[in-house]
Design an enzyme around this catalytic site. Structure first.
Site, PDB file in Angstrom:
ATOM      1  N   GLU A 207       3.778  -5.379   7.415  1.00 28.22           N
ATOM      2  CA  GLU A 207       3.058  -4.272   8.049  1.00 28.22           C
ATOM      3  C   GLU A 207       3.447  -4.042   9.504  1.00 28.22           C
ATOM      4  O   GLU A 207       3.321  -2.915  10.002  1.00 28.22           O
ATOM      5  CB  GLU A 207       1.542  -4.524   7.966  1.00 28.22           C
ATOM      6  CG  GLU A 207       0.963  -4.441   6.571  1.00 28.22           C
ATOM      7  CD  GLU A 207       0.956  -5.777   5.853  1.00 28.22           C
ATOM      8  OE1 GLU A 207       0.252  -5.889   4.842  1.00 28.22           O
ATOM      9  OE2 GLU A 207       1.672  -6.717   6.294  1.00 28.22           O
TER      10      GLU A 207
ATOM     11  N   ALA B 161       0.851  -1.179   0.000  1.00 30.55           N
ATOM     12  CA  ALA B 161       0.000   0.000   0.000  1.00 30.55           C
ATOM     13  C   ALA B 161       0.892   1.237   0.000  1.00 30.55           C
ATOM     14  O   ALA B 161       2.093   1.167   0.251  1.00 30.55           O
ATOM     15  CB  ALA B 161      -0.911  -0.016   1.216  1.00 30.55           C
TER      16      ALA B 161
ATOM     17  N   GLY C 292       0.435  -5.004   1.014  1.00 27.10           N
ATOM     18  CA  GLY C 292      -0.694  -5.165   0.113  1.00 27.10           C
ATOM     19  C   GLY C 292      -0.343  -5.892  -1.166  1.00 27.10           C
ATOM     20  O   GLY C 292      -1.204  -6.546  -1.775  1.00 27.10           O
TER      21      GLY C 292
ATOM     22  N   GLU D  72      -0.605  -9.441  -0.285  1.00 25.91           N
ATOM     23  CA  GLU D  72      -2.023  -9.783  -0.178  1.00 25.91           C
ATOM     24  C   GLU D  72      -2.672  -9.924  -1.552  1.00 25.91           C
ATOM     25  O   GLU D  72      -3.540 -10.795  -1.746  1.00 25.91           O
ATOM     26  CB  GLU D  72      -2.739  -8.722   0.660  1.00 25.91           C
ATOM     27  CG  GLU D  72      -2.340  -8.799   2.125  1.00 25.91           C
ATOM     28  CD  GLU D  72      -2.830  -7.631   2.954  1.00 25.91           C
ATOM     29  OE1 GLU D  72      -3.494  -7.873   3.967  1.00 25.91           O
ATOM     30  OE2 GLU D  72      -2.530  -6.469   2.592  1.00 25.91           O
TER      31      GLU D  72
END
Length: 255
Positions: A131, A63, A108, A111
């Protein structure tokens, strides 16, 4: 769609490319919006979807931290919802989705790879749920999909330590299914995608749905779901062509 995401077609194979190489393909709101639009466009058109990142360094490095650092709780919630919607759309896409991991896949980006059906890694790929060192946890499905892929304790280790694992270690952990030379990744994935695109479309979508449901149902309910799904394929063009080809000793030609 916007200029942070590119969608291209080669016959029945679609390729979604995250196109922010200057930011290591970080997934900001605009990029997630572009991905959602690309998935909508490819849905129903593509028999296989390949997801990858532009440039030589990153699949998706996560992200967008520079954006997240300024978010309020309300903004973070909206960003999380947007990310979940995209990952769920990848997971439920009605055709096989291949992640071509050409570089960094952190946070992300990891993910996103987990939401795909198959993960093929370049020897240069590095993967991690990183994270924890940002003071947060995976927020786009990592805590759930990672456990199902690699097991409980391995997932805890990866999340708790924020470990970054190279391609070979990822292979040993079952994070990826294959590792190939970096300069052979595109060709290898293209060949795999072409082979999958020749498979029966209705049956492939059904197979993916049934496997996905295995994570949501108990075994008894899952077996019942499989039974109904199996029966429903009789009378479809896939079933008629596949069985006729077998009985006549020829290669099937699926629609």
């Amino acid at each position: 769609m916007n200029d942070t995401v590119q969608l291209t077609f080669d016959g029945d194979v679609a390729t979604l490319t995250i196109d922010r190489p200057d930011r290591l393909n970080a997934l900001n709101e605009a990029t997630l919006e572009g991905m959602a639009d690309a998935l909508d466009e490819a849905r129903g058109e593509a028999r296989v979807l390949v997801v990858t990142g532009a440039g030589e360094k990153a699949f998706a490095a996560g992200a967008d931290i520079s954006r997240m650092a300024e978010m309020s709780v309300e903004e973070a919630h909206a960003y999380c919802e947007q990310g979940h919607a995209v990952m769920n759309a990848v997971e439920s896409f009605p055709a096989p989705v291949i992640a071509a991991l050409n570089g960094y896949a952190f946070g992300g980006g990891c993910e996103l790879a987990l939401a795909c059906d198959l993960r093929i890694a370049s020897e240069r790929a590095v993967i991690g749920q990183t994270e924890i060192d940002l003071g947060i946890v995976p927020g786009w499905g990592g805590t759930q999909r990672l456990v199902r892929l690699v097991g409980d304790e391995t997932a805890r280790r990866l999340v708790f330590f924020g470990e970054r694992v190279d391609a070979q270690d990822a292979l040993e952990l079952d994070l990826v299914s294959e590792v190939v030379a970096h300069d052979e990744l595109d060709e290898y994935v293209a060949g795999m995608a072409a082979d999958l695109a020749e498979k029966p479309q209705f049956a492939m979508a059904a197979a993916k749905e049934a496997i996905n449901e295995a994570h949501e149902m108990g075994q008894r309910e899952g077996l019942d779901f499989e039974r109904r799904l199996w029966s429903s394929l009789f009378g479809t063009p896939d079933q008629r062509e596949g069985m006729d080809a077998f009985l006549n000793d020829r290669d099937p030609e699926f629609e």
